[in-house]
Design a protein around this motif. Structure first.
Motif, mmCIF file in Angstrom:
data_model
loop_
_atom_site.group_PDB
_atom_site.id
_atom_site.type_symbol
_atom_site.label_atom_id
_atom_site.label_comp_id
_atom_site.label_asym_id
_atom_site.label_seq_id
_atom_site.Cartn_x
_atom_site.Cartn_y
_atom_site.Cartn_z
ATOM 1 N N ILE A 185 23.157 27.410 14.001
ATOM 2 C CA ILE A 185 24.549 27.137 14.372
ATOM 3 C C ILE A 185 24.774 25.652 14.592
ATOM 4 O O ILE A 185 25.912 25.187 14.587
ATOM 5 C CB ILE A 185 24.937 27.918 15.644
ATOM 6 C CG1 ILE A 185 24.018 27.554 16.816
ATOM 7 C CG2 ILE A 185 24.931 29.400 15.386
ATOM 8 C CD1 ILE A 185 24.432 28.193 18.123
ATOM 9 N N ARG A 186 23.685 24.867 14.742
ATOM 10 C CA ARG A 186 23.823 23.415 14.924
ATOM 11 C C ARG A 186 23.134 22.627 13.819
ATOM 12 O O ARG A 186 23.615 21.568 13.446
ATOM 13 C CB ARG A 186 23.238 22.986 16.277
ATOM 14 C CG ARG A 186 24.081 23.338 17.482
ATOM 15 C CD ARG A 186 23.707 22.474 18.675
ATOM 16 N NE ARG A 186 23.949 21.072 18.417
ATOM 17 C CZ ARG A 186 23.002 20.138 18.396
ATOM 18 N NH1 ARG A 186 21.738 20.466 18.586
ATOM 19 N NH2 ARG A 186 23.307 18.868 18.156
ATOM 20 N N THR A 187 22.023 23.104 13.312
ATOM 21 C CA THR A 187 21.259 22.313 12.347
ATOM 22 C C THR A 187 20.862 23.140 11.133
ATOM 23 O O THR A 187 20.765 24.376 11.198
ATOM 24 C CB THR A 187 19.976 21.746 12.982
ATOM 25 O OG1 THR A 187 19.165 22.831 13.463
ATOM 26 C CG2 THR A 187 20.294 20.799 14.120
ATOM 27 N N THR A 188 20.636 22.433 10.045
ATOM 28 C CA THR A 188 20.088 23.025 8.818
ATOM 29 C C THR A 188 18.731 22.381 8.566
ATOM 30 O O THR A 188 18.586 21.160 8.693
ATOM 31 C CB THR A 188 21.018 22.769 7.624
ATOM 32 O OG1 THR A 188 22.242 23.494 7.828
ATOM 33 C CG2 THR A 188 20.384 23.231 6.323
ATOM 34 N N VAL A 189 17.740 23.177 8.222
ATOM 35 C CA VAL A 189 16.383 22.682 7.988
ATOM 36 C C VAL A 189 16.062 22.837 6.505
ATOM 37 O O VAL A 189 16.196 23.931 5.953
ATOM 38 C CB VAL A 189 15.345 23.457 8.831
ATOM 39 C CG1 VAL A 189 13.941 22.912 8.570
ATOM 40 C CG2 VAL A 189 15.689 23.372 10.310
ATOM 41 N N ILE A 190 15.681 21.726 5.864
ATOM 42 C CA ILE A 190 15.259 21.801 4.468
ATOM 43 C C ILE A 190 13.876 21.165 4.324
ATOM 44 O O ILE A 190 13.533 20.239 5.055
ATOM 45 C CB ILE A 190 16.263 21.127 3.497
ATOM 46 C CG1 ILE A 190 16.271 19.609 3.683
ATOM 47 C CG2 ILE A 190 17.649 21.694 3.666
ATOM 48 C CD1 ILE A 190 17.100 18.890 2.634
ATOM 49 N N ILE A 191 13.097 21.700 3.379
ATOM 50 C CA ILE A 191 11.765 21.175 3.081
ATOM 51 C C ILE A 191 11.841 20.481 1.728
ATOM 52 O O ILE A 191 12.210 21.110 0.726
ATOM 53 C CB ILE A 191 10.713 22.298 3.038
ATOM 54 C CG1 ILE A 191 10.681 23.049 4.380
ATOM 55 C CG2 ILE A 191 9.335 21.740 2.721
ATOM 56 C CD1 ILE A 191 9.702 24.202 4.405
ATOM 57 N N ASP A 192 11.512 19.188 1.690
ATOM 58 C CA ASP A 192 11.569 18.487 0.412
ATOM 59 C C ASP A 192 10.296 18.752 -0.384
ATOM 60 O O ASP A 192 9.380 19.438 0.078
ATOM 61 C CB ASP A 192 11.833 16.986 0.599
ATOM 62 C CG ASP A 192 10.725 16.275 1.367
ATOM 63 O OD1 ASP A 192 9.571 16.746 1.322
ATOM 64 O OD2 ASP A 192 11.009 15.248 2.010
ATOM 65 N N ASN A 205 12.968 18.400 7.096
ATOM 66 C CA ASN A 205 14.098 17.596 7.537
ATOM 67 C C ASN A 205 15.067 18.459 8.337
ATOM 68 O O ASN A 205 15.504 19.514 7.858
ATOM 69 C CB ASN A 205 14.826 16.984 6.341
ATOM 70 C CG ASN A 205 13.911 16.142 5.473
ATOM 71 O OD1 ASN A 205 13.554 15.034 5.832
ATOM 72 N ND2 ASN A 205 13.530 16.668 4.312
ATOM 73 N N PHE A 206 15.399 18.017 9.553
ATOM 74 C CA PHE A 206 16.363 18.695 10.409
ATOM 75 C C PHE A 206 17.690 17.929 10.323
ATOM 76 O O PHE A 206 17.776 16.781 10.749
ATOM 77 C CB PHE A 206 15.875 18.743 11.856
ATOM 78 C CG PHE A 206 14.615 19.552 12.031
ATOM 79 C CD1 PHE A 206 14.675 20.890 12.404
ATOM 80 C CD2 PHE A 206 13.373 18.976 11.818
ATOM 81 C CE1 PHE A 206 13.515 21.631 12.558
ATOM 82 C CE2 PHE A 206 12.209 19.715 11.971
ATOM 83 C CZ PHE A 206 12.275 21.051 12.351
ATOM 84 N N ILE A 207 18.708 18.571 9.779
ATOM 85 C CA ILE A 207 19.973 17.896 9.520
ATOM 86 C C ILE A 207 21.077 18.528 10.383
ATOM 87 O O ILE A 207 21.355 19.723 10.239
ATOM 88 C CB ILE A 207 20.353 18.007 8.039
ATOM 89 C CG1 ILE A 207 19.188 17.529 7.157
ATOM 90 C CG2 ILE A 207 21.617 17.226 7.731
ATOM 91 C CD1 ILE A 207 19.380 17.831 5.690
#
Length: 289
Positions: free
Chosen positions: A152-159, A165-167
């Motif tokens: 609900i606050r952040t999106t997590v992606i793995i490059d 990365n916590f965005i």
């Protein structure tokens, strides 16, 4: 409440032990609440993925909703647990101290409220508009990778180097989703000027058709031989263009390049390489010397 009574109350051994036991109990309850909640969410997601009912969610949306529910669960349990622990520690303190503590907390929350609200609202629209989901290959600003979770606050992606990365959702301005359509790939083939261009194109077309038939799970449309795209100093460039399922385009490109190379070798099609030519005039001069 004077200072003496305050000290007596908080440094009484029975009171301290009682508060410690209560806090431990609350922390244990928080742990099991999160554990049980995540188990129920997992079961819900699995039922949605397995269900064929009209109102059920598809696999990707179910997983995305599951990650959001886990995020909501964590925030809710932590907030309630911390509130209970604070009430255990400071429940008997005077109203003046409570008011001061609440005021300081209110100021701190107020300073971060704008960013928090922006994160929550943007996160809501990301989910509502289905801009991307868990498992999608996306580009978010300067970040490119696979979506691991959406909160609900952040999106997590793995490059693709393995970095996580916590965005903050509020900082996501533009989204490029690479997983909604087939992805284009291209293979450039260089051949010698001495080769028959029509023959080479025909051989490459047959190779591409055979390659597609072997990889139907990744490639759903025919691979096209675009033709001659460049005339170099020592080579002719033929471009082959295809489309593959998201995240498989690199694998298909590399394997197709390999198949074309093997086929050209089998048909004795010469690849370009640097050549050194000596004129008769220069040879004659060398002989005289």
């Amino acid at each position: 409440m004077n200072m003496e009574s305050f000290v007596n109350m908080y440094f009484n051994s029975d009171t301290i032990i009682s508060k410690i036991i209560q806090i431990i109990f609350v922390m244990i309850a928080m742990y099991f609440a999160i554990k049980m909640g995540k188990h129920l969410i997992k079961k819900f997601v699995e039922r949605q993925v397995a269900s064929s009912a009209m109102l059920s969610l598809d696999s990707q949306r179910a997983k995305t909703l599951g990650e959001v529910l886990k995020s909501v669960l964590n925030y809710s349990v932590y907030f309630m647990g911390i509130a209970i622990i604070v009430s255990i520690l400071f429940g008997e303190i005077s109203s003046t101290f409570t008011f001061t503590f609440a005021s300081i907390g209110g100021i701190a929350v107020g300073l971060g409220a704008q960013s928090l609200i922006k994160d929550l609202i943007n996160g809501f629209f990301i989910l509502f508009e289905n801009q991307f989901g868990v498992g999608d290959h996306v580009t978010l600003g300067n970040f490119n990778g696979i979506v691991k979770s959406i909160g609900i606050r952040t999106t997590v992606i793995i490059d693709f180097t393995g970095d996580i990365n916590f965005i903050p959702n509020g900082s996501i301005i533009g989204v490029t989703n690479h997983s909604r359509n087939d992805i284009r790939f291209a293979v450039d083939v260089n051949i010698s000027y001495e080769e028959n261009i029509e023959k080479v194109i025909s051989i490459i077309e047959i190779t591409c058709n055979d390659f597609k038939s072997k990889n139907e799970e990744y490639i759903s449309v025919p691979i096209e031989v675009s033709g001659v795209t460049a005339l170099g100093t020592s080579s002719v460039t033929i471009r082959v263009v295809g489309k593959a399922k998201p995240l498989s385009q690199w694998k298909m490109e590399n394997e197709l390049r390999k198949e074309i190379k093997l086929t050209l070798d089998k048909n004795k099609i010469e690849m370009p390489y640097p050549k050194t030519q000596l004129s008769n005039e220069s040879i004659g001069k060398d002989d005289k010397k």
